[in-house]
Design a protein around this motif. Structure first.
Motif, PDB file in Angstrom:
ATOM      1  N   GLU A 269       0.929  -1.303   0.088  1.00 14.13           N
ATOM      2  CA  GLU A 269       0.081   0.008  -0.262  1.00 14.13           C
ATOM      3  C   GLU A 269       0.930   1.200  -0.226  1.00 14.13           C
ATOM      4  N   LEU A 270       2.161   1.167   0.489  1.00 14.25           N
ATOM      5  CA  LEU A 270       2.504   2.511   1.019  1.00 14.25           C
ATOM      6  C   LEU A 270       3.447   2.426  -0.079  1.00 14.25           C
ATOM      7  N   VAL A 271       4.065   1.939  -1.084  1.00 10.26           N
ATOM      8  CA  VAL A 271       4.658   2.378  -2.768  1.00 10.26           C
ATOM      9  C   VAL A 271       4.049   2.443  -3.520  1.00 10.26           C
ATOM     10  N   ALA A 272       2.215   2.255  -3.327  1.00 14.67           N
ATOM     11  CA  ALA A 272       0.968   2.665  -4.437  1.00 14.67           C
ATOM     12  C   ALA A 272       1.086   4.461  -4.069  1.00 14.67           C
ATOM     13  N   VAL A 273       1.636   4.184  -3.449  1.00 20.57           N
ATOM     14  CA  VAL A 273       1.079   6.414  -2.782  1.00 20.57           C
ATOM     15  C   VAL A 273       2.124   6.597  -3.511  1.00 20.57           C
ATOM     16  N   PRO A 274       1.962   8.121  -3.774  1.00 23.25           N
ATOM     17  CA  PRO A 274       2.861   8.955  -4.804  1.00 23.25           C
ATOM     18  C   PRO A 274       3.862   9.668  -4.008  1.00 23.25           C
ATOM     19  N   GLY A 275       4.956   9.635  -4.387  1.00 26.91           N
ATOM     20  CA  GLY A 275       5.778   9.790  -3.694  1.00 26.91           C
ATOM     21  C   GLY A 275       7.189   9.055  -3.225  1.00 26.91           C
ATOM     22  N   PHE A 276       6.870   7.788  -3.113  1.00 26.77           N
ATOM     23  CA  PHE A 276       7.051   6.326  -2.554  1.00 26.77           C
ATOM     24  C   PHE A 276       7.144   5.668  -3.679  1.00 26.77           C
ATOM     25  N   THR A 277       7.752   6.114  -4.433  1.00 28.87           N
ATOM     26  CA  THR A 277       7.559   4.937  -6.023  1.00 28.87           C
ATOM     27  C   THR A 277       9.071   4.676  -6.135  1.00 28.87           C
ATOM     28  N   GLY A 278      10.105   5.220  -5.693  1.00 26.61           N
ATOM     29  CA  GLY A 278      11.318   5.479  -5.819  1.00 26.61           C
ATOM     30  C   GLY A 278      11.828   4.636  -5.508  1.00 26.61           C
ATOM     31  N   PRO A 279      13.833   4.043  -5.292  1.00 27.02           N
ATOM     32  CA  PRO A 279      13.821   3.207  -4.648  1.00 27.02           C
ATOM     33  C   PRO A 279      14.469   3.320  -2.942  1.00 27.02           C
ATOM     34  N   ALA A 280      14.655   4.826  -3.084  1.00 24.96           N
ATOM     35  CA  ALA A 280      15.605   5.213  -1.919  1.00 24.96           C
ATOM     36  C   ALA A 280      13.778   5.232  -0.846  1.00 24.96           C
ATOM     37  N   ALA A 281      12.623   5.312  -1.393  1.00 22.79           N
ATOM     38  CA  ALA A 281      11.649   5.264  -0.389  1.00 22.79           C
ATOM     39  C   ALA A 281      11.310   4.469  -0.137  1.00 22.79           C
ATOM     40  N   ARG A 282      11.818   3.396  -1.120  1.00 20.26           N
ATOM     41  CA  ARG A 282      11.154   2.173  -0.418  1.00 20.26           C
ATOM     42  C   ARG A 282      12.225   0.947   0.033  1.00 20.26           C
ATOM     43  N   ARG A 283      13.453   1.900   0.288  1.00 20.74           N
ATOM     44  CA  ARG A 283      14.672   1.068   1.162  1.00 20.74           C
ATOM     45  C   ARG A 283      14.159   1.507   2.333  1.00 20.74           C
ATOM     46  N   HIS A 284      13.450   3.025   2.516  1.00 18.31           N
ATOM     47  CA  HIS A 284      13.350   3.348   3.884  1.00 18.31           C
ATOM     48  C   HIS A 284      12.078   2.556   4.174  1.00 18.31           C
ATOM     49  N   GLY A 285      11.010   1.612   3.735  1.00 18.77           N
ATOM     50  CA  GLY A 285       9.776   1.592   3.311  1.00 18.77           C
ATOM     51  C   GLY A 285       9.417   0.930   5.497  1.00 18.77           C
ATOM     52  N   ALA A 286      10.287   0.567   5.633  1.00 15.37           N
ATOM     53  CA  ALA A 286      10.076  -0.048   7.501  1.00 15.37           C
ATOM     54  C   ALA A 286      10.007   1.446   8.423  1.00 15.37           C
ATOM     55  N   ARG A 287      10.924   2.219   7.995  1.00 12.61           N
ATOM     56  CA  ARG A 287      10.768   3.266   8.536  1.00 12.61           C
ATOM     57  C   ARG A 287       9.707   4.168   8.538  1.00 12.61           C
TER      58      ARG A 287
END
Length: 419
Positions: A269-287
């Motif tokens: 659900e997080l990576v579907a949010v605009p702005g969270f699609t890049g590798p950095a956003a995914r790398r820190h997804g748990a945070r």
């Protein structure tokens, strides 16, 4: 001012100086500047948008008889020897309030200054950016293509150093031109009072709840959402500080607000949010997910208020509903200050800050001049604007309505329609 085509300023008259990176070079710079004469042109380059915070990554100084010095405050983080060397001299800066905080961090504080940007505003110049003012007053053109580069880059490219040296090359000449213009207009004393207020201002107080400045946060309607934003902003800020990058390069503000609104609970659900699609956003997804969870679980008693309490008057748009007489006072003052601004060629906000005007008119004092002094208005502002506010305090809603009715009655009747 001249209509001639401006002459490009492309090379410092003494060439591009070497960057000071060693302690012995810093002491040599201080000695040279102490031996110079007249005002000191001062500028600083930051890495806004690239690095965390607003630290200076290059400091430029120029003084007659001392030449231009470019100092690396990363290699030489304590510039108090330079500050001591020019103690008592007038600093010349453009938009001083932008650079003074980062200069203070490295030990440089002026005892007096001349702000060419503020001087240009008081003189009524139509454009007050450094390049525009230099062009209008000195007939020279400054290149600005490096104004937004990453000044934390090492080594600094020669083209950037040339740009940095040119920024202080003619700053003292510009100061003299603006001072002469202000003198002719009878405004030099006003400007000197403003400059003294800047030089003597107390250090800025850390902002309460800085997360509230997140762009777009006004779209969040509940205190629970604000708690989620606070946790997400704090997590981003901690990561940005650790990595020494601008928080906006970790996640843009729009992504924070979108995540709060979507309230994702899983990585999918997080990576579907605009702005969270890049590798950095995914790398820190748990945070990010943990931060959102902390916001959801914040006890009701600890939820942030929808807005911080303060002693400021309510927004002007609500005055008519809350106090019609106060709204009439404000309308009168705005009209008179606009006339004064046009007559003096001084922006309204420089005649008196809008916040000060609202505070006086919302809660009328018995002593207008005394209240303006408490609110740190300068003597020249009190002399000019005090009588306007004193007159505004006599205004009532009934007065305003009567005046508007009289104006309508005096208007000529529209021509009768021809049958």
């Amino acid at each position: 001012m001249t209509d001639a085509v401006p002459t490009p300023l492309v090379e410092p008259r003494d060439g591009i100086p070497d960057v000071v990176v060693e302690e012995h070079e810093l002491l040599r710079a201080a000695e040279a500047l102490a031996g110079g004469s007249g005002p000191v042109a001062v500028d600083a380059e930051r890495a806004s948008g690239y690095r965390y915070g607003q630290a200076a990554y290059l400091v430029q100084l120029r003084r007659r008889g001392a030449g231009t010095w470019l100092i690396d405050p990363v290699s030489c983080p304590d510039l108090t020897p330079v500050s001591a060397a020019i103690d008592g001299a007038e600093w010349v800066l453009h938009a001083a309030t932008q650079d003074l905080p980062c200069l203070a961090e490295v030990g440089m504080r002026p005892s007096r200054l001349f702000d060419t940007e503020l001087g240009a505003r008081l003189a009524g110049l139509p454009r007050v950016g450094l390049g525009a003012v230099v062009e209008e007053q000195l007939g020279l053109s400054l290149a600005k293509e490096h104004s937004a580069v990453d000044w934390s880059t090492r080594p600094l490219p020669e083209a950037w150093l040339r740009y940095a040296a040119l920024d202080v090359e003619v700053l003292v000449d510009l100061r003299d031109a603006i001072a002469e213009l202000l003198e002719r207009q009878g405004k030099l004393d006003w400007a000197e009072q403003e400059f003294a207020a800047i030089a003597n201002a107390a250090p800025p107080v850390p902002r309460v709840d800085p997360w509230r400045r997140t762009s777009g946060s006004h779209r969040l309607r509940t205190r629970r959402q604000l708690a989620m934003l606070r946790e997400l902003w704090t997590a981003r800020d901690e990561l940005a500080r650790q990595r020494d990058v601008s928080p906006g390069r970790v996640l843009p503000d729009a992504a924070l607000v979108a995540a709060v609104q979507a309230s994702p609970r899983t990585m999918e659900e997080l990576v579907a949010v605009p702005g969270f699609t890049g590798p950095a956003a995914r790398r820190h997804g748990a945070r990010w997910l943990e931060a959102l969870t902390r916001g959801r679980k914040t006890p009701d008693a600890d939820l942030p208020l929808q807005s911080l309490p303060n002693d400021a008057p309510p927004p002007a748009r609500s005055w008519a509903d809350r106090d019609a007489d106060a709204a009439a006072r404000l309308a009168y003052a705005k009209t008179e200050l606009a006339r004064m601004s046009e007559a003096l060629c001084v922006p309204v906000e420089n005649l008196m800050t809008p916040d000060t005007v609202r505070r006086v008119l919302w809660d009328p004092p018995t002593d207008v001049d005394g209240r303006l002094t408490e609110l740190r208005a300068r003597p020249w502002q009190i002399e000019l604007v005090g009588p306007v506010l004193q007159a505004a305090l006599q205004e009532t809603d009934a007065d305003r309505r009567a005046r508007e009715a009289a104006a309508r009655a005096s208007e000529p009747a529209p021509p009768a329609e021809q049958g």
